[in-house]
Design a protein around this motif. Structure first.
Motif, PDB file in Angstrom:
ATOM      1  N   ASP A   1      -0.709   7.889   3.167  1.00 54.48           N
ATOM      2  CA  ASP A   1      -2.055   8.020   3.699  1.00 54.48           C
ATOM      3  C   ASP A   1      -2.087   8.588   5.116  1.00 54.48           C
ATOM      4  O   ASP A   1      -3.004   8.334   5.870  1.00 54.48           O
ATOM      5  CB  ASP A   1      -2.797   6.690   3.616  1.00 54.48           C
ATOM      6  CG  ASP A   1      -2.022   5.521   4.162  1.00 54.48           C
ATOM      7  OD1 ASP A   1      -2.586   4.443   4.204  1.00 54.48           O
ATOM      8  OD2 ASP A   1      -0.859   5.684   4.553  1.00 54.48           O
TER       9      ASP A   1
ATOM     10  N   LEU B   1      -2.139   5.681   8.086  1.00 54.55           N
ATOM     11  CA  LEU B   1      -0.967   4.803   8.146  1.00 54.55           C
ATOM     12  C   LEU B   1      -0.444   4.755   9.578  1.00 54.55           C
ATOM     13  O   LEU B   1      -0.092   3.689  10.079  1.00 54.55           O
ATOM     14  CB  LEU B   1       0.136   5.246   7.183  1.00 54.55           C
ATOM     15  CG  LEU B   1       1.427   4.424   7.268  1.00 54.55           C
ATOM     16  CD1 LEU B   1       1.165   2.930   7.090  1.00 54.55           C
ATOM     17  CD2 LEU B   1       2.442   4.907   6.248  1.00 54.55           C
TER      18      LEU B   1
ATOM     19  N   VAL C   1       3.701  -1.923   4.310  1.00 57.28           N
ATOM     20  CA  VAL C   1       4.478  -0.777   3.837  1.00 57.28           C
ATOM     21  C   VAL C   1       5.969  -1.108   3.909  1.00 57.28           C
ATOM     22  O   VAL C   1       6.369  -2.118   4.480  1.00 57.28           O
ATOM     23  CB  VAL C   1       4.169   0.501   4.666  1.00 57.28           C
ATOM     24  CG1 VAL C   1       2.717   0.911   4.484  1.00 57.28           C
ATOM     25  CG2 VAL C   1       4.493   0.305   6.140  1.00 57.28           C
TER      26      VAL C   1
ATOM     27  N   GLN D   1       0.833  -1.193   0.000  1.00 60.90           N
ATOM     28  CA  GLN D   1       0.000   0.000   0.000  1.00 60.90           C
ATOM     29  C   GLN D   1       0.870   1.246   0.000  1.00 60.90           C
ATOM     30  O   GLN D   1       2.046   1.204   0.302  1.00 60.90           O
ATOM     31  CB  GLN D   1      -0.896  -0.019   1.229  1.00 60.90           C
ATOM     32  CG  GLN D   1      -1.819  -1.222   1.197  1.00 60.90           C
ATOM     33  CD  GLN D   1      -2.897  -1.097   2.240  1.00 60.90           C
ATOM     34  OE1 GLN D   1      -3.032  -0.100   2.905  1.00 60.90           O
ATOM     35  NE2 GLN D   1      -3.693  -2.135   2.351  1.00 60.90           N
TER      36      GLN D   1
ATOM     37  N   ARG E   1      -2.653   2.486  11.375  1.00 61.53           N
ATOM     38  CA  ARG E   1      -2.467   1.110  10.903  1.00 61.53           C
ATOM     39  C   ARG E   1      -1.194   0.508  11.488  1.00 61.53           C
ATOM     40  O   ARG E   1      -1.170  -0.669  11.856  1.00 61.53           O
ATOM     41  CB  ARG E   1      -2.454   1.068   9.377  1.00 61.53           C
ATOM     42  CG  ARG E   1      -2.669  -0.338   8.843  1.00 61.53           C
ATOM     43  CD  ARG E   1      -2.999  -0.393   7.368  1.00 61.53           C
ATOM     44  NE  ARG E   1      -1.847  -0.077   6.549  1.00 61.53           N
ATOM     45  CZ  ARG E   1      -1.781   0.914   5.676  1.00 61.53           C
ATOM     46  NH1 ARG E   1      -2.816   1.718   5.511  1.00 61.53           N
ATOM     47  NH2 ARG E   1      -0.702   1.116   4.961  1.00 61.53           N
TER      48      ARG E   1
ATOM     49  N   GLU F   1       2.414   4.828   1.073  1.00 58.57           N
ATOM     50  CA  GLU F   1       2.884   5.324   2.348  1.00 58.57           C
ATOM     51  C   GLU F   1       2.432   6.760   2.557  1.00 58.57           C
ATOM     52  O   GLU F   1       2.848   7.422   3.487  1.00 58.57           O
ATOM     53  CB  GLU F   1       4.414   5.229   2.407  1.00 58.57           C
ATOM     54  CG  GLU F   1       4.886   3.795   2.310  1.00 58.57           C
ATOM     55  CD  GLU F   1       6.378   3.675   2.129  1.00 58.57           C
ATOM     56  OE1 GLU F   1       7.088   4.683   2.250  1.00 58.57           O
ATOM     57  OE2 GLU F   1       6.838   2.566   1.852  1.00 58.57           O
TER      58      GLU F   1
END
Length: 193
Positions: free
Chosen positions: A6, A10, A41, A2, A13, A4
């Motif tokens: 966001d 992130l 990530v 995904q 997460r 990096e």
């Protein structure tokens, strides 16, 4: 993998991945690489939000304190019984949390994490201790509640650690923690009248 980019999601997460990882594999599994891999990530991505590994560990431990505090508050408020009964409910929550979340419990009380200054210990553990002090004061108005609550917490923490290691079961030949909890409460609050 995904993106990096966001932002806050992130960061969240990474923390959630750490929480899941510590519950599944223990505190020793919380490397930056493992957390990044679990979050999907690159291994350098956590450094954008957590300049040090210790800051990420502190954020994960904060979730543990928040969870434990919420469980304790719910147990205490659900009980409409005596202050002693509410103290027993809070104590059971503490011991159950330690047993059910060994890795998180270990991380929450790691010396380096507690001393890092990034955990926000006042915001996370002191409200729980305040609840303990208030209940001790209600159950034992004849004592200094902060001192007795501190001794009670230390005793519960020792029981949780020794039970988690299997030492208490071996030493006292017990398969059930309830008699130990009753003894701890009697030692700090006096026997049930």
């Amino acid at each position: 993998m995904q993106t990096e980019n966001d932002g806050g999601t992130l960061r969240d997460r990474l923390i959630e991945t750490g929480v899941a990882l510590v519950d599944a594999k223990g505190a020793a599994a919380l490397s930056l690489r493992e957390i990044a891999r679990g979050a999907g990530v690159s291994h350098g991505a956590p450094r954008r939000y957590f300049p040090t590994h210790l800051e990420l560990l502190s954020a994960i431990a904060r979730r543990g304190f928040t969870d434990l505090g919420a469980r304790a508050k719910e147990a205490v408020h659900a009980s409409e019984e005596s202050p002693r009964a509410r103290l027993a409910a809070l104590s059971r929550v503490y011991l159950d949390f330690a047993a059910d979340h060994r890795g998180m419990y270990e991380l929450m009380f790691r010396h380096d994490v507690l001393e890092s200054g990034t955990l926000g210990l006042r915001e996370t553990s002191l409200p729980l201790f305040g609840m303990l002090v208030e209940l001790v004061g209600s159950a034992r108005p004849d004592v200094e509640p902060t001192v007795v609550a501190g001794a009670l917490w230390a005793n519960l923490h020792g029981v949780a650690q020794l039970w988690g290691w299997g030492s208490l079961q071996l030493a006292v030949g017990a398969a059930d923690i309830e008699p130990l909890l009753a003894s701890v409460l009697d030692a700090h609050l006096g026997p049930v009248a």
